[in-house]
Design an enzyme around this catalytic site. Structure first.
Site, PDB file in Angstrom:
ATOM      1  N   CYS A 270       0.811  -1.222   0.000  1.00 44.25           N
ATOM      2  CA  CYS A 270       0.000   0.000   0.000  1.00 44.25           C
ATOM      3  C   CYS A 270       0.839   1.264   0.000  1.00 44.25           C
ATOM      4  O   CYS A 270       0.312   2.361  -0.156  1.00 44.25           O
ATOM      5  CB  CYS A 270      -0.950  -0.006   1.193  1.00 44.25           C
ATOM      6  SG  CYS A 270      -2.054  -1.421   1.119  1.00 44.25           S
TER       7      CYS A 270
ATOM      8  N   HIS B 246      -9.986   2.628  -0.512  1.00 42.18           N
ATOM      9  CA  HIS B 246      -8.531   2.435  -0.516  1.00 42.18           C
ATOM     10  C   HIS B 246      -8.113   1.422  -1.592  1.00 42.18           C
ATOM     11  O   HIS B 246      -7.912   0.266  -1.316  1.00 42.18           O
ATOM     12  CB  HIS B 246      -8.112   1.970   0.883  1.00 42.18           C
ATOM     13  CG  HIS B 246      -6.687   1.530   0.997  1.00 42.18           C
ATOM     14  ND1 HIS B 246      -5.648   2.182   0.363  1.00 42.18           N
ATOM     15  CD2 HIS B 246      -6.125   0.509   1.692  1.00 42.18           C
ATOM     16  CE1 HIS B 246      -4.511   1.549   0.665  1.00 42.18           C
ATOM     17  NE2 HIS B 246      -4.781   0.532   1.453  1.00 42.18           N
TER      18      HIS B 246
ATOM     19  N   CYS C 142       0.731   3.115   5.941  1.00 51.37           N
ATOM     20  CA  CYS C 142       1.147   1.782   6.400  1.00 51.37           C
ATOM     21  C   CYS C 142       0.975   0.794   5.251  1.00 51.37           C
ATOM     22  O   CYS C 142       0.226   1.060   4.315  1.00 51.37           O
ATOM     23  CB  CYS C 142       0.304   1.346   7.585  1.00 51.37           C
ATOM     24  SG  CYS C 142      -1.462   1.301   7.223  1.00 51.37           S
TER      25      CYS C 142
END
Lengths: 307, 433
Positions: free
Chosen positions: B91, B384, B419
């Site tokens: 990510c 996301h 993160c």
């Protein structure tokens, strides 16, 4: 190899015995036992079984590494050496003068010292014997010791002690069952990993380890031996925990595991691994524990330690 | 070479993010990245322009997309002589492309760059089982008919079941949500605090859309003009009703719901970076400077730190190097993988013992002023699409900083942290222009 104590006979086996033949023999013996009343002998065979020129099987070792999520290095995993030498240990337990029935034995504990790396192309000598016959509150327990050396060498590079329990077998003149140890209360820590074990887990480990004990293969074969479903090999769970301790354990380590509640398949098993380091931050020890997220019962508990 | 100069953010463009199996169900990573890129090209007049370099990536990537970013260039109206490469850092992919390309600009190796990322949870690559794969590879190696038959005979019925990619960590078997559920418990983060953060994310994103903040940051795609996960009318009551989905084995200590966790999302984002000269010579806006960045990783496998806690370390090291404290930051963009992630980071930075022992500081790093946190919404509301998140954040923050201009006689300053799987985390600092 070092000379055994006086009065101990060394039996040279021409090759690694076949485990399937040993299991057939064990089944025949179990059938006889239904008629008779056990062997009644209370001493262990005064013999060591010795096999020379044993070579790891690279294909099997690779399959073992894949199943246990070990990196496919040229060094044989500690658990693979257990599997490789297991037939020699089984042949001791399959002897006519071995006082306990081989089938239905419960693996209580396993301790391995892996002192020097063994490569897949190393020729090995394997020695196995039984010792430490003592009473247990639920039967009689025995230690089966296996030592692996590089061919022709005196140095033990791998040493395993497997403690088995013959449930419900009480031998004359073996000390009376001890008072039951108080059960440790187990409170599950937070898991660091989760295993999802399918019903094929037992068959897959049997295929790479050669341990085709029917209690691990299918629910039908397990039921024939009084289990409600098939159970995972204890050594599968211990070996997988060892693999997950990771590369930090280095080339020389001790690996200890105590087996508790069996893992009935299929199953989800929670694992916690906790590492401890020395003052310089170097790894010295990992403790691991596996339990059932549904029942909260502990399946196994153990450690890996730098040697 | 070797002249360290500034790298600036000119602007950004993304497509609205879509909940998986929704508006973009039939769009591939390549389709979406090209769409986001085309919007950027149109917005900044880059048709036929040879850009210094493009870098982008996807977390869930099909093996045929080995040159995903280059293929996106070829499918766009940029000059086909624009070089490109793929990046994959879970990510953190999007933010890492920004930092890597900025460094090349700073060193004078390139004048302009486009950073980006894309992910599709709907059009995910499905692979065959290991059993079937090994049998097929053996078949490929086989020379004689007998060898071929032997290879085929190894295929078992269960091998035919295809395998979809999961979000499980390879070394622990725990999903990202399960990992965060453990961290959330360790840092005593409550359900209420998580729901409040989720609510703020939706409200802030909705307000930003209302005031037209995203008008020059988002290009409509496949009928979407806004992120489809946005719930402008959500409330604490509604969020409180949701059932927990992660950490169920923790019993009443489970607090993570679909409302305070990000959903699987499809989308793509891009950021235009340049040297000051390049931007000025083309009369392009300069929104912000890319000041610095830092990557960190934690030893999560046996639980020394939580899987998503690496940004805690990255931020501390980055601020330390720049001689900054939280007082010097005007906007905090902390990627909301889960509300619990953000709140665990905040708790760690406020924890004196943790900051002393683990971050090597004299005391707590500090308290993040919530009024400065994710002011235009973040991943809980927007969704996301893994690799696209970094580009979304950088472009939005650069614009926000530019609008704010100066604070106390210095340029407004923003901190980003993202993160990522594998215990990774990346942080960056931008300053207003």
């Amino acid at each position: 190899m070092s000379a055994p104590a006086r009065g101990i006979e060394t039996v040279e086996l021409p090759e690694m015995p076949s485990l399937s033949r040993l299991y057939v023999g064990a089944a025949r013996e179990a059938a006889k036992k239904l008629v008779g009343k056990g062997k009644g002998r209370a001493t262990l065979p005064a013999a060591r079984h010795h096999v020379t020129g044993v070579l790891p099987d690279l294909v099997k070792m690779t399959e073992y590494q894949a199943l246990l999520s070990e990196t496919k290095l040229d060094i044989a995993p500690a658990g693979y050496l257990h599997a490789l030498s297991f037939p020699a240990a089984m042949s001791v337990m399959g002897r006519d003068d071995f006082p306990l029935p081989l089938l239905g034995m419960v693996h209580l504990r396993n301790h391995v010292e892996y002192r020097k790396p063994v490569l897949y192309r190393d020729l090995l000598d394997v020695t196995a014997w039984a010792e430490g016959l003592i009473g247990h509150r639920a039967g009689t327990q025995v230690d089966v010791v296996t030592e692996v050396r590089h061919a022709g060498s005196d140095d033990v590079v791998w040493r395993g002690v497997s403690t088995y329990l013959a449930k419900g077998v009480f031998l004359p003149s073996v000390d009376k069952p001890r008072v039951a140890e108080p059960r440790e209360e187990f409170r599950a820590p937070l898991p660091t990993a989760l295993w999802r074990l399918g019903s094929e887990t037992g068959r897959e480990y049997a295929a790479v380890s050669g341990d085709f004990n029917p209690i691990h293969l299918s629910s039908i074969s397990a039921r024939a031996l009084g289990m409600r479903r098939s159970i995972a090999h204890g050594m599968y769970t211990a070996s997988r925990a060892l693999a997950e301790v990771g590369a930090q354990k280095g080339d020389a380590f001790a690996w200890d595991v105590k087996f508790e509640a069996p893992v009935f398949l299929p199953a989800r098993v929670c694992l916690n691994i906790g590492d401890s380091t020395d003052a310089h931050g170097a790894w010295v020890h990992s403790a691991f524990v596996g339990w059932s997220p549904t029942s909260g019962r502990r399946h196994f508990v153990g450690s890996v330690e730098r040697l | 070479m070797s002249t360290v100069r500034k790298a600036v953010v000119v602007g950004g463009n993304r497509i609205p993010f879509a909940r998986s199996n929704g508006a973009y169900a039939m769009s591939s990573n390549l389709d979406m990245l090209t769409a986001a890129l085309d919007g950027l090209v149109a917005r900044y007049g880059l048709q036929d322009e040879r850009i210094g370099e493009l870098a982008a990536g996807a977390v869930l990537k099909h093996s045929r997309d080995f040159n995903l970013t280059r293929e996106a260039v070829l499918g766009s109206s940029l000059s086909p002589e624009t070089p490109a490469y793929d990046v994959q850092q879970a990510c953190a992919t999007g933010l890492e492309t920004v930092l890597g390309l900025s460094d090349k600009i700073k060193l004078g190796r390139i004048e302009s760059a486009i950073a980006g990322g894309v992910d599709s949870a709907s059009d995910a690559p499905i692979v065959v089982s290991e059993g079937l794969r090994h049998a097929l590879l053996e078949l490929n190696r086989a020379k004689t008919l007998q060898q071929k038959l032997k290879a085929v005979s190894k295929i078992r019925p269960k091998d035919v079941t295809p395998v979809a990619p999961g979000t499980n960590e390879p070394r622990t078997g725990l999903s990202m949500g399960e990992h965060q559920a453990l961290t959330t418990v360790q840092w005593n983060v409550t359900r209420e605090a998580q729901d409040e953060l989720a609510l703020a994310s939706h409200r802030n994103l909705a307000e930003a859309y209302e005031r037209g903040f995203f008008d020059d940051l988002v290009t409509p795609y496949r009928g979407l003009t806004r992120d489809s996960n946005l719930r402008a009318d959500t409330s604490l009551e509604k969020l409180a009703k949701l059932k927990t989905v992660f950490g169920r084995q923790l019993g009443d200590r489970a607090t993570m719901t679909a409302g305070n966790s990000t959903p699987l999302t499809d989308g793509a984002s891009t950021v235009l970076l340049a040297s000051e000269d390049w931007a000025q010579s083309r009369d392009l806006p300069i929104l912000a400077d890319v000041v610095d960045g830092e990557a960190a990783a934690v030893d999560f496998v046996h639980g020394k730190d939580g899987l998503l806690m690496a940004p805690v370390f990255a931020v501390a090291r980055l601020l330390g190097r720049l001689g900054l404290t939280f007082e010097d930051i005007d906007y905090f963009e902390i990627h909301e993988a889960f509300a619990g992630t953000v709140l665990s980071h905040l708790a760690a930075w406020e924890d004196e013992e943790f900051c002393r022992e683990r971050l090597g500081l004299d005391g707590a790093l500090g308290k993040v002023d919530r009024a400065k946190l994710n002011v235009n919404g973040s991943s809980l509301a927007a969704g996301h699409p893994f690799a696209a998140t970094g580009g979304r954040i950088v472009a939005s923050l650069a614009k926000q900083l530019h609008e704010r201009g100066e604070v106390d006689g210095r340029p407004a300053r923003g901190l980003i942290s993202v993160c990522a799987a594998g215990g990774l985390g990346v942080a960056a600092v931008l300053e207003a222009r």
